[in-house]
Design a protein around this motif. Structure first.
Motif, short mmCIF file in Angstrom:
data_model
loop_
_atom_site.label_atom_id
_atom_site.label_comp_id
_atom_site.label_asym_id
_atom_site.label_seq_id
_atom_site.Cartn_x
_atom_site.Cartn_y
_atom_site.Cartn_z
N GLU A 67 2.48 -19.43 -3.59
CA GLU A 67 2.56 -20.88 -3.41
C GLU A 67 3.79 -21.26 -2.60
OE1 GLU A 67 2.44 -22.61 -7.30
OE2 GLU A 67 0.38 -21.99 -7.64
N SER A 68 4.84 -20.45 -2.68
CA SER A 68 6.08 -20.72 -1.97
C SER A 68 6.08 -20.17 -0.55
CB SER A 68 7.27 -20.12 -2.72
OG SER A 68 7.37 -20.67 -4.01
N PHE A 69 5.35 -19.08 -0.34
CA PHE A 69 5.36 -18.39 0.95
C PHE A 69 3.93 -18.09 1.39
CE2 PHE A 69 9.29 -17.39 -1.25
CZ PHE A 69 10.22 -17.84 -0.33
N SER A 70 3.57 -18.60 2.55
CA SER A 70 2.21 -18.40 3.07
C SER A 70 2.27 -17.59 4.36
CB SER A 70 1.56 -19.76 3.33
OG SER A 70 2.29 -20.47 4.31
N ASP A 71 1.11 -17.37 4.93
CA ASP A 71 1.00 -16.64 6.20
C ASP A 71 1.82 -15.36 6.13
OD1 ASP A 71 0.18 -16.15 8.80
OD2 ASP A 71 1.86 -17.26 9.66
N MET A 72 1.63 -14.64 5.01
CA MET A 72 2.45 -13.47 4.73
C MET A 72 1.95 -12.23 5.44
SD MET A 72 3.37 -11.51 1.14
CE MET A 72 3.08 -12.95 0.21
N HIS A 73 2.89 -11.48 5.97
CA HIS A 73 2.62 -10.13 6.46
C HIS A 73 3.48 -9.19 5.62
CE1 HIS A 73 1.95 -6.68 9.01
NE2 HIS A 73 3.25 -6.50 9.07
N PHE A 74 2.83 -8.29 4.91
CA PHE A 74 3.51 -7.34 4.03
C PHE A 74 3.34 -5.95 4.59
CE2 PHE A 74 3.34 -4.18 0.68
CZ PHE A 74 4.49 -4.45 -0.03
N GLN A 75 4.44 -5.19 4.62
CA GLN A 75 4.37 -3.82 5.12
C GLN A 75 5.19 -2.90 4.22
OE1 GLN A 75 5.85 -3.36 9.10
NE2 GLN A 75 5.30 -1.22 9.21
N THR A 76 4.57 -1.79 3.82
CA THR A 76 5.31 -0.76 3.11
C THR A 76 5.98 0.12 4.15
OG1 THR A 76 3.71 -0.79 1.30
CG2 THR A 76 5.16 1.13 1.44
N ASP A 84 6.07 11.15 -12.15
CA ASP A 84 6.35 10.04 -13.07
C ASP A 84 6.72 8.72 -12.41
OD1 ASP A 84 5.99 11.67 -15.40
OD2 ASP A 84 7.96 12.54 -15.02
N PHE A 85 7.14 8.77 -11.14
CA PHE A 85 7.64 7.56 -10.48
C PHE A 85 7.12 7.46 -9.05
CE2 PHE A 85 10.79 8.42 -13.73
CZ PHE A 85 11.03 7.17 -14.26
N VAL A 86 6.98 6.20 -8.60
CA VAL A 86 6.72 5.91 -7.19
C VAL A 86 7.71 4.83 -6.79
CG1 VAL A 86 5.07 5.05 -5.48
CG2 VAL A 86 4.27 6.45 -7.40
N SER A 87 8.36 5.03 -5.66
CA SER A 87 9.27 4.04 -5.11
C SER A 87 8.74 3.57 -3.76
CB SER A 87 10.67 4.64 -4.93
OG SER A 87 11.54 3.69 -4.36
N ALA A 88 8.75 2.27 -3.55
CA ALA A 88 8.26 1.71 -2.29
C ALA A 88 9.32 0.78 -1.71
CB ALA A 88 6.96 0.96 -2.51
N HIS A 89 9.71 1.04 -0.47
CA HIS A 89 10.57 0.13 0.30
C HIS A 89 9.62 -0.69 1.16
CE1 HIS A 89 13.63 -0.46 3.77
NE2 HIS A 89 13.61 -1.51 2.97
N TRP A 90 9.73 -2.01 1.07
CA TRP A 90 8.78 -2.89 1.74
C TRP A 90 9.50 -4.00 2.49
CZ3 TRP A 90 10.05 -7.45 -0.30
CH2 TRP A 90 10.55 -7.47 -1.62
N GLY A 114 12.87 -5.25 0.31
CA GLY A 114 13.23 -4.90 -1.05
C GLY A 114 12.67 -3.53 -1.41
N VAL A 115 12.95 -3.16 -2.63
CA VAL A 115 12.48 -1.88 -3.15
C VAL A 115 11.91 -2.12 -4.54
CG1 VAL A 115 13.18 0.43 -3.90
CG2 VAL A 115 14.23 -0.60 -1.87
N ALA A 116 10.80 -1.46 -4.82
CA ALA A 116 10.24 -1.48 -6.17
C ALA A 116 10.11 -0.03 -6.63
CB ALA A 116 8.88 -2.17 -6.18
N LEU A 117 10.51 0.18 -7.87
CA LEU A 117 10.35 1.49 -8.50
C LEU A 117 9.34 1.32 -9.62
CD1 LEU A 117 11.21 4.45 -8.91
CD2 LEU A 117 12.98 3.61 -10.47
N TYR A 118 8.31 2.15 -9.59
CA TYR A 118 7.23 2.08 -10.57
C TYR A 118 7.23 3.35 -11.42
CZ TYR A 118 5.62 -1.33 -7.16
OH TYR A 118 5.54 -2.38 -6.28
N ARG A 119 7.29 3.16 -12.74
CA ARG A 119 7.10 4.30 -13.65
C ARG A 119 5.61 4.37 -13.97
NH1 ARG A 119 6.45 5.01 -18.89
NH2 ARG A 119 7.07 2.91 -19.48
#
Length: 149
Positions: A67-76, A84-90, A114-119
């Motif tokens: 709702e705050s940000f439209s016309d988004m282009h997301f790239q990993t 046990d873990f996956v880390s993604a810099h996006w 940013g970076v997300a770390l997933y267990r």
């Protein structure tokens, strides 16, 4: 076997990211397929202490963000995975089209990363640590309003 688990984890996170950052906000339903019911999340703006523990809050986060940000282009940019873990810099490019943290939209085109770390648990996301480059994001919001003041 180890390589199969790593590839499964990477595929789950890729599917999750594709759905949660899709042009169709209803694609956040991918959370039901890729996230355990007892998810634990850390570092999410807009939640008490940045934390929550359920799928519906995860979906709400992405809906509010969209709702705050439209016309988004997301790239990993980079993904690293273990058993046990996956880390993604996006990186996200978007238009500030709705209020965010009390800042009125000005239609500015913004970019931040940013970076997300997933267990992972049995091929699903069980815990997420999110780190957004907030100084970069916030420095781009409300610039027209600041000049008008």
């Amino acid at each position: 076997m180890t390589n199969d688990i790593v590839e499964r984890n990477k595929a789950t996170v890729a599917k999750f990211l594709a759905g949660t950052h899709s042009a169709n906000i209803e694609d956040v339903e991918v959370i039901d397929e890729t996230v355990v019911p007892h998810i634990v999340c850390h570092g999410f703006p807009g939640f008490p202490n940045g934390e929550f523990r359920d799928r519906e809050s995860y979906k709400a986060f992405f809906r509010i963000f969209r709702e705050s940000f439209s016309d988004m282009h997301f790239q990993t940019l980079k993904t690293i995975a273990t058993e046990d873990f996956v880390s993604a810099h996006w990186e996200i490019w978007a238009t500030h089209s709705g209020e965010f943290r009390g800042i009125r939209p000005d239609g500015a085109r913004i970019v931040f990363d940013g970076v997300a770390l997933y267990r992972m648990e049995e091929g699903k996301i069980a815990e997420t640590w999110l780190t957004i480059n907030e100084p970069l994001l916030m420095s781009q919001l409300g610039r027209d309003q600041a000049r008008a003041a």
